[in-house]
Write a protein that holds these residues in place. Structure first.
Motif, mmCIF file in Angstrom:
data_model
loop_
_atom_site.group_PDB
_atom_site.id
_atom_site.type_symbol
_atom_site.label_atom_id
_atom_site.label_comp_id
_atom_site.label_asym_id
_atom_site.label_seq_id
_atom_site.Cartn_x
_atom_site.Cartn_y
_atom_site.Cartn_z
ATOM 1 N N GLN A 97 0.812 -1.207 0.000
ATOM 2 C CA GLN A 97 0.000 0.000 0.000
ATOM 3 C C GLN A 97 0.857 1.274 0.000
ATOM 4 O O GLN A 97 0.618 2.199 0.777
ATOM 5 N N ALA A 144 -0.356 1.085 7.296
ATOM 6 C CA ALA A 144 -1.727 0.773 7.690
ATOM 7 C C ALA A 144 -2.164 -0.466 6.919
ATOM 8 O O ALA A 144 -2.372 -0.422 5.706
ATOM 9 N N LEU A 145 -2.296 -1.590 7.624
ATOM 10 C CA LEU A 145 -2.673 -2.853 6.995
ATOM 11 C C LEU A 145 -4.185 -3.034 7.038
ATOM 12 O O LEU A 145 -4.868 -2.580 7.960
ATOM 13 N N ASP A 146 -4.703 -3.699 6.024
ATOM 14 C CA ASP A 146 -6.126 -4.036 5.966
ATOM 15 C C ASP A 146 -6.347 -5.234 6.890
ATOM 16 O O ASP A 146 -6.077 -6.377 6.522
ATOM 17 N N GLN A 147 -6.819 -4.985 8.084
ATOM 18 C CA GLN A 147 -6.940 -6.043 9.084
ATOM 19 C C GLN A 147 -7.927 -7.129 8.669
ATOM 20 O O GLN A 147 -7.729 -8.312 8.969
ATOM 21 N N GLU A 148 -8.967 -6.762 7.964
ATOM 22 C CA GLU A 148 -9.945 -7.754 7.516
ATOM 23 C C GLU A 148 -9.309 -8.693 6.488
ATOM 24 O O GLU A 148 -9.496 -9.918 6.535
ATOM 25 N N ALA A 149 -8.543 -8.130 5.560
ATOM 26 C CA ALA A 149 -7.852 -8.951 4.566
ATOM 27 C C ALA A 149 -6.804 -9.824 5.230
ATOM 28 O O ALA A 149 -6.636 -11.000 4.871
ATOM 29 N N TYR A 162 -0.099 -11.676 2.741
ATOM 30 C CA TYR A 162 -0.644 -10.342 2.474
ATOM 31 C C TYR A 162 0.193 -9.612 1.437
ATOM 32 O O TYR A 162 -0.326 -9.073 0.456
ATOM 33 N N GLN A 166 -0.621 -8.666 -2.541
ATOM 34 C CA GLN A 166 -0.518 -7.264 -2.949
ATOM 35 C C GLN A 166 0.201 -7.120 -4.288
ATOM 36 O O GLN A 166 -0.059 -6.188 -5.055
#
Length: 202
Positions: A97, A144-149, A162, A166
Motif C-alpha cells: 500500500q 496501515a494494513l487491511d486487518q480484515e484482509a 498479504y 498485494q
C-alpha cells in the motif's frame, strides 16, 4: 556409520545448495538439486520443480526478491530415502500500500529426498510456516494494513501472504503451520515415505 555420515553430509549439502543457488539466480546448478519428478510447494506456487524454476526466473525479471536463510537440520535416513527438516527464514521485500516493507517468515523446510543412481535429490519440498512479521524498510514510515484482509490468511504466514497478494500472487491458504491438522498430516506422510510408500503432498 561412515556411510551414514557421508549420506548426511550429502543431504545437508543439497539443502544448502538449494538456498544458495536459488537466491543467487544460479539456475543451471539450482536445477541439479531436483529429481526430474521433483515438486515444490510454496505459498505462491505448487507444482513441478521445472515450472518453479521458470516462474521464479520470471519473478526475478519483474523485481520480485524472496530470499532464504538456513539454520540447523534434522535428517532421518532409511536406505535410499530421507526426510530432512531444516530451520529457515523467508525474507521478501515489496510494496505494501505504497510503503516499501520487509516480511520475514520463520519456519522449516520439510523435504522428501531420495538417492537415485547414486545421487541424492529433492522429490518434494514442503515448507512449514511458523510465524511471520512485516516492517517498513524506513522505520519512520506509517504502515496501515487491511486487518480484515489479513485475518483471511493463516496465522503462520499471514503477513507473507498479504504482501504476496498485494503484488498479484494467488496464495494457498492451507499450508502447514507450527501446529494443526496439516502439519500432523505432513509428518504422517514423512513416516510413510521413509517406510517405502509413494510420496504424498498436501
Amino acid at each position: 556409520m561412515q556411510q551414514e555420515l557421508v549420506d548426511r553430509l550429502a543431504i545437508r549439502d543439497l539443502v544448502e545448495n538449494w538456498a544458495i543457488w536459488r537466491d543467487a539466480g544460479d539456475w543451471d546448478r539450482f536445477a541439479t538439486v531436483w529429481h526430474d519428478d521433483g515438486v515444490m510447494m510454496a505459498t505462491w506456487f505448487q507444482g513441478p520443480a521445472r515450472d518453479f524454476i521458470r516462474v521464479t526466473q520470471e519473478g526475478w525479471k519483474k523485481g520480485v526478491r524472496i530470499l532464504h536463510f538456513l539454520g540447523g537440520s534434522s535428517i532421518e535416513l532409511a536406505g535410499d530415502r530421507a526426510v530432512a527438516q531444516t530451520k529457515m527464514t523467508i525474507s521478501q521485500r515489496g510494496d505494501v500500500q505504497g510503503v516499501l516493507c520487509d516480511v520475514v517468515c520463520t519456519g522449516r523446510f520439510y523435504d522428501f529426498i531420495e538417492r537415485r543412481d547414486g545421487k541424492w535429490g529433492f522429490v518434494l519440498r514442503q515448507p512449514i510456516y511458523e510465524k511471520d512479521r512485516v516492517d517498513p524498510v524506513d522505520p519512520s514510515a506509517t504502515l496501515a494494513l487491511d486487518q480484515e484482509a489479513m485475518a483471511a490468511f493463516p496465522e503462520g504466514y499471514r503477513h507473507l501472504a498479504y504482501i504476496q497478494t498485494q503484488i498479484g500472487y494467488v496464495v494457498k491458504r492451507d499450508m502447514p503451520e507450527l501446529t494443526g491438522c496439516q502439519v500432523e498430516k505432513l509428518y504422517r506422510y514423512g513416516t510413510d515415505w521413509l517406510a517405502g510408500k509413494p510420496v504424498e503432498r498436501l
